[in-house]
Design an enzyme around this catalytic site. Structure first.
Site, PDB file in Angstrom:
ATOM      1  CG  ASP A 159     -14.539 -29.513  -4.531  1.00 41.14           C
ATOM      2  OD1 ASP A 159     -14.383 -28.587  -5.331  1.00 41.14           O
ATOM      3  OD2 ASP A 159     -15.440 -29.533  -3.669  1.00 41.14           O
ATOM      4  CG  ASP A 178     -14.094 -29.851 -10.852  1.00 44.07           C
ATOM      5  OD1 ASP A 178     -14.408 -29.536 -12.006  1.00 44.07           O
ATOM      6  OD2 ASP A 178     -14.868 -29.725  -9.897  1.00 44.07           O
ATOM      7  CG  ASP A 196     -26.202 -28.913  -7.842  1.00 48.67           C
ATOM      8  OD1 ASP A 196     -25.560 -29.854  -8.330  1.00 48.67           O
ATOM      9  OD2 ASP A 196     -26.767 -28.040  -8.526  1.00 48.67           O
TER      10      ASP A 196
END
Length: 501
Positions: free
Chosen positions: A140, A178, A328
């Site tokens: 991230d 990611d 989230d």
């Protein structure tokens, strides 16, 4: 320690929380049963498709059954809340479905046994586990989900221990969300080193577990262009050490859009016959929220139910990589299970007995050209579409309100708890307050919120509209400001003044 990591990719400033270890029954299968079932599941997974369906089937047998984890957060919630009005829908449409199991806490001493507990239980059930590896250093890019292994050498060693727990049965490995699409924080050399480590990881997993399928990070359809993503995937060893790539993890892009994008990436890779894609459809049934809202936006829906029967030769499976209902960070603490989020996703979807159709026809030649904000760190928010509210409110003579804000430059979130401190029940509620600054509500959850100037009105959503004497409920929202963010101190509930606590 448990391997059941809450999925805290999008918003949490700290590492993932842990849960209790898996039930002992998961490890109680006999070796004979596990081996026999594992062999059968392996044959199912790797079966070559023949006959009329061969042209429209990915590399997985359409009859593949993915592992349903009996210790997932949603399963535990359903078991603990049999009388909740939301339980039936959540149980039928979410808890009944297989979901990704995340390995996100760096625990090299226990990772082999943690993985083995999952693969053994899955083999005993004749199912194929979906394991999500999320340990790459600087994941991230140091953002909301910062963490992972301390360095690439440690990561390589951790992957070797992870692979040792996979065994000879089939498994699907979603390797590092990611890690390929998001490299903005890495120098050219660091990117090269990361991609080399990902390639080694794929080779290590295949060497230890020949029946494992490894999928690398393909980003999603509104991020990097297909050509850019294909170049990065090639550098990360996809042609030699992976079975394909995954897209849309924790995102909301439509299945049709992701299928088209996946085919464009495959085309940019030269359409190698050994590579396919899997797509996260855990909450894309209604597509993205307006304005790019990403943090538990309202009005979303679960998408295609998990299946290997995609009807498309390029797509191996639709998976629920991000477990539906795990927040989230706006509706609840990031990575924790929110029944409100799960209920909304489920209530907006069809039953599993009538799942969404396989894949809309999509022209795969158009690819995005501009790089946009990645999955994990979107910046734009919008007021989500609200769900239906209850009947007009009645009854209250005493109440209290706790308003807790978490502010940063230009923005904030607020958690609000409303309590009925009177002796009569409340049936439906409307809470009002007026800001003393220029705050603007930009998104909300567990209530419908409207704003006119500085005046704000929050209304229940029906299921949380009844408050017995002494009962409380909570909701939250996200907002912006430019000058100051003073906390309101005067509230009214159904027209009666409430004390601020």
């Amino acid at each position: 320690m448990s391997t059941h990591e809450p999925v805290r990719r999008a918003s949490s400033p700290s590492g993932r929380a842990t849960e209790e270890p898996p039930a002992s029954a998961r490890r109680g299968r006999t070796a004979l049963l596990a081996l026999a079932a594992g062999a059968a599941a392996g044959a199912m997974l790797l079966a070559t498709q023949t006959g009329a369906g061969a042209a429209v089937q990915g590399s997985l047998a359409g009859s593949t059954q993915f592992y349903k984890d009996p210790a997932s957060q949603v399963v535990k919630w359903v078991a603990a809340n049999p009388n909740d009005s939301r339980t039936q829908v959540i149980s039928k449409r979410v808890a009944s479905q297989p979901q990704g199991i995340w390995f996100a806490n760096y625990r090299p001493d226990t990772v082999t046994s943690d993985v083995r507990a999952i693969t053994t239980a899955a083999a005993g059930a004749g199912q194929v586990p979906v394991l999500v590896v999320y340990e790459i250093p600087n994941r991230d890019c140091g953002g909301a989900s910062a963490g992972g292994a301390p360095d690439l050498a440690s990561y390589d060693a951790w992957v070797t221990k992870f692979a040792a727990g996979l065994g000879s049965g089939p498994s699907l490995i979603v390797l590092e969300p990611d890690s390929i699409a998001l490299t903005t924080c890495l120098s050219a050399q660091q990117q090269t080193d990361r991609f080399a480590s990902l390639s080694r990881a794929g080779a290590t997993i295949h060497a230890a577990a020949p029946n494992a399928k490894v999928y690398l990070d393909g980003g999603h359809s509104t991020w990097n262009s297909a050509a850019t993503q294909a170049d990065r995937l090639r550098s990360a060893g996809i042609l030699a050490n992976a079975n394909g790539f995954f897209t849309n993890v924790s995102n909301f892009n439509t299945t049709g859009g992701e299928v088209g994008y996946s085919k464009s990436v495959l085309s940019a890779l030269g359409n190698p016959g050994n590579l396919h894609a899997v797509i996260d459809t855990s909450r894309n049934g209604n597509g993205p929220a307006g304005g790019g809202a990403w943090c538990d936006p309202a009005g979303r829906s679960i998408g295609n139910y998990p299946t290997a029967a995609t009807g498309d030769a390029a797509i191996d499976a639709y998976l629920w990589v991000k477990p539906p209902g795990e927040a989230d960070g706006c509706a609840a603490a990031a990575g924790t299970f929110s029944p409100d989020v799960a209920y909304q996703l489920a209530a907006n979807a069809s039953d599993p007995s009538t799942p969404p159709t396989a894949t809309p026809t999509v022209t795969p030649t158009v690819t995005p050209t501009a790089t946009v904000t990645p999955t994990t760190t979107p910046t734009a928010t919008a007021t989500p579409t609200a769900t239906a509210t209850s009947q007009p409110p009645t009854g209250t003579s005493a109440c209290s309100v706790a308003y807790r804000a978490n502010s940063w430059t230009g923005g904030f979130t607020a958690d609000v708890t409303v309590k009925n401190t009177g002796t009569a029940p409340i049936s439906g509620w409307t809470l009002k307050w007026t800001y003393g600054g220029d705050q603007k509500v930009t998104g909300f959850w567990n209530a419908k919120i409207t704003q006119s100037g500085a005046a704000v009105t929050a209304t229940d959503l029906g299921y949380n509209g009844s408050l017995a004497a002494g009962a409380s409920t909570g909701f939250g929202f996200q907002g912006s400001y430019s000058a100051a963010n003073p906390v309101p101190t005067t509230f009214t509930l159904n027209g009666a003044a409430c004390s601020a606590v």
